[in-house]
Design a protein around this motif. Structure first.
Motif, short mmCIF file in Angstrom:
data_model
loop_
_atom_site.label_atom_id
_atom_site.label_comp_id
_atom_site.label_asym_id
_atom_site.label_seq_id
_atom_site.Cartn_x
_atom_site.Cartn_y
_atom_site.Cartn_z
N THR A 1 3.65 -3.77 -10.27
CA THR A 1 2.30 -3.96 -10.81
C THR A 1 1.41 -2.85 -10.27
O THR A 1 1.38 -2.58 -9.08
N ALA A 2 0.69 -2.20 -11.17
CA ALA A 2 -0.16 -1.07 -10.80
C ALA A 2 -1.33 -1.53 -9.93
O ALA A 2 -1.70 -2.71 -9.93
N PRO A 3 -1.93 -0.61 -9.20
CA PRO A 3 -3.14 -0.94 -8.43
C PRO A 3 -4.29 -1.35 -9.36
O PRO A 3 -4.36 -0.90 -10.50
N THR A 4 -5.15 -2.19 -8.85
CA THR A 4 -6.38 -2.52 -9.57
C THR A 4 -7.45 -1.52 -9.17
O THR A 4 -7.72 -1.34 -7.97
N ARG A 5 -8.05 -0.87 -10.14
CA ARG A 5 -9.04 0.19 -9.88
C ARG A 5 -10.04 0.23 -11.01
O ARG A 5 -9.76 -0.21 -12.13
N PRO A 6 -11.23 0.79 -10.77
CA PRO A 6 -12.18 1.01 -11.88
C PRO A 6 -11.59 2.04 -12.84
O PRO A 6 -11.06 3.07 -12.42
N VAL A 7 -11.68 1.75 -14.13
CA VAL A 7 -11.10 2.63 -15.15
C VAL A 7 -12.22 3.19 -16.01
O VAL A 7 -12.95 2.45 -16.68
N GLY B 1 -4.00 -2.81 -17.71
CA GLY B 1 -4.50 -4.17 -17.59
C GLY B 1 -3.44 -5.25 -17.53
O GLY B 1 -3.75 -6.43 -17.40
N ASP B 2 -2.18 -4.86 -17.61
CA ASP B 2 -1.08 -5.84 -17.60
C ASP B 2 -0.51 -5.94 -16.18
O ASP B 2 -1.11 -5.46 -15.22
N ASN B 3 0.65 -6.56 -16.04
CA ASN B 3 1.28 -6.69 -14.72
C ASN B 3 2.79 -6.74 -14.85
O ASN B 3 3.34 -6.84 -15.96
N ARG C 1 2.13 -7.04 -7.03
CA ARG C 1 3.45 -7.62 -6.80
C ARG C 1 4.51 -6.92 -7.67
O ARG C 1 4.25 -6.55 -8.82
N THR C 2 5.68 -6.74 -7.10
CA THR C 2 6.82 -6.20 -7.83
C THR C 2 7.77 -7.33 -8.18
O THR C 2 8.15 -8.13 -7.31
N TYR C 3 8.15 -7.41 -9.44
CA TYR C 3 9.07 -8.43 -9.93
C TYR C 3 10.43 -7.78 -10.20
O TYR C 3 10.50 -6.65 -10.70
N VAL C 4 11.49 -8.49 -9.89
CA VAL C 4 12.85 -7.95 -10.06
C VAL C 4 13.66 -8.90 -10.94
O VAL C 4 13.70 -10.11 -10.70
N VAL C 5 14.31 -8.34 -11.95
CA VAL C 5 15.25 -9.08 -12.79
C VAL C 5 16.65 -8.64 -12.37
O VAL C 5 17.04 -7.48 -12.58
N SER D 1 0.84 -1.19 0.00
CA SER D 1 0.00 0.00 0.00
C SER D 1 0.87 1.24 0.00
O SER D 1 1.98 1.22 0.51
N TYR D 2 0.34 2.31 -0.57
CA TYR D 2 1.10 3.55 -0.64
C TYR D 2 0.15 4.71 -0.47
O TYR D 2 -0.88 4.78 -1.13
#
Length: 294
Positions: free
Chosen positions: A68-74, A44-46, A23-27, A2-3
């Motif tokens: 990954t962005a928050p999920t929200r009504p668009v 809509g992606d992640n 979730r944040t992914y790291v390479v 949360s932010y």
């Protein structure tokens, strides 16, 4: 994760807004860690799909952070909830209907970069809505602060926008021209914009206008490339351009051609070996990079 938007004080016209980021992914870098880039996905992606693309690039000295962005009504999707860096009723470079949501995302991204080592160069890139968010971040960096006046905490060294647009473009020039320091920061920031000329989702003219507005505002170190016959997606030659541009702008140490050849032969050979022999081959080539990571 949360932010909370740092702009929302007790006197704000809206309630303090908390966003739940995915979730944040790291390479991890396969070579010496010289730079860290945050890469922002499209609507809509992640972060997972971004990390899979970036892991295949010939940039062994870059660490990629893929949130990954928050999920929200668009609103542009009729209120359908999906991952989005901000909301908007329409695609518009002047649309700032959800400036609050945009700045929450931009602050979250800066926070991801703020803990990187001091000797590591940092930057932001993205595709579509992710590109729009990256470009808005560039204007905050040059201005030295967010729209609410809070200081922008990161020294950006590179920004990339693929198939995107520039939110709030009508205000950019006034922000930069009003400050000598802002003009200096804008002129020093390398920006790469790429856009398919057959893009039906974010039309090519949005990329052109972003390039024009940023250049006119003082972002002189900007390169814009259009691609004939390409729609709203990335292609290998575009990603090759990204690799070459980042290597040059960030002064990265590249993989030598003979190293690449040896790795290609070894990767092909590995598929024919038993597991113990494959592990031995990995060990022999560990100075280049573990083959199992490629």
């Amino acid at each position: 994760m949360s932010y909370i938007n740092p702009s929302m004080g007790s006197g704000s016209r809206t309630a303090r807004r908390t966003m739940e980021f995915g979730r944040t992914y790291v390479v991890r870098p396969k070579g010496k860690h010289q730079a860290t880039m945050v890469w922002l996905h499209g609507l809509g992606d992640n972060g997972s799909s971004s990390s899979q693309l970036l892991e295949s690039l010939a940039l062994p000295n870059i660490k990629w952070i893929c949130p990954t962005a928050p999920t929200r009504p668009v609103a542009i999707l009729g209120g359908f909830p999906c991952t989005a860096w901000f909301d908007g009723a329409e695609l518009s470079d002047d649309n700032t209907n959800d400036l609050e949501g945009l700045e929450v995302s931009v602050a979250h991204i800066a926070n991801l970069l703020s803990t990187e080592p001091a000797d590591v160069k940092v930057g932001i890139g993205g595709f579509s809505m992710g590109a729009a968010t990256a470009l808005y971040s560039a204007t905050c960096f040059a201005h030295g602060k967010y729209g609410n006046g809070n200081p922008y905490p990161v020294n950006l060294r590179a920004v990339i926008g693929l198939s995107g647009w520039l939110p709030g473009s009508r205000n950019v020039r006034n922000k930069i021209e009003g400050s000598h320091e802002a003009a200096r920061c804008a002129a020093s920031l390398p920006i790469l914009l790429c856009h398919g000329k057959c893009d039906e989702v974010v039309p090519y003219r949005y990329g052109e206008r972003a390039s024009y507005v940023l250049s006119s505002a003082g972002f002189r170190n900007l390169q814009f490339k259009g691609y004939d016959g390409i729609g709203h997606y990335t292609v290998p030659r575009e990603m090759d351009e990204v690799c070459n541009w980042l290597t040059a702008r960030l002064s990265l140490e590249g993989v030598r051609l003979d190293d690449r050849f040896v790795l290609l032969v070894a990767v092909g050979l590995r598929s024919w070996l038993s597991e113990p022999d494959a592990n031995l081959l990995d060990h022999l080539f560990c100075d280049l990079a573990p083959l199992s990571d490629r």
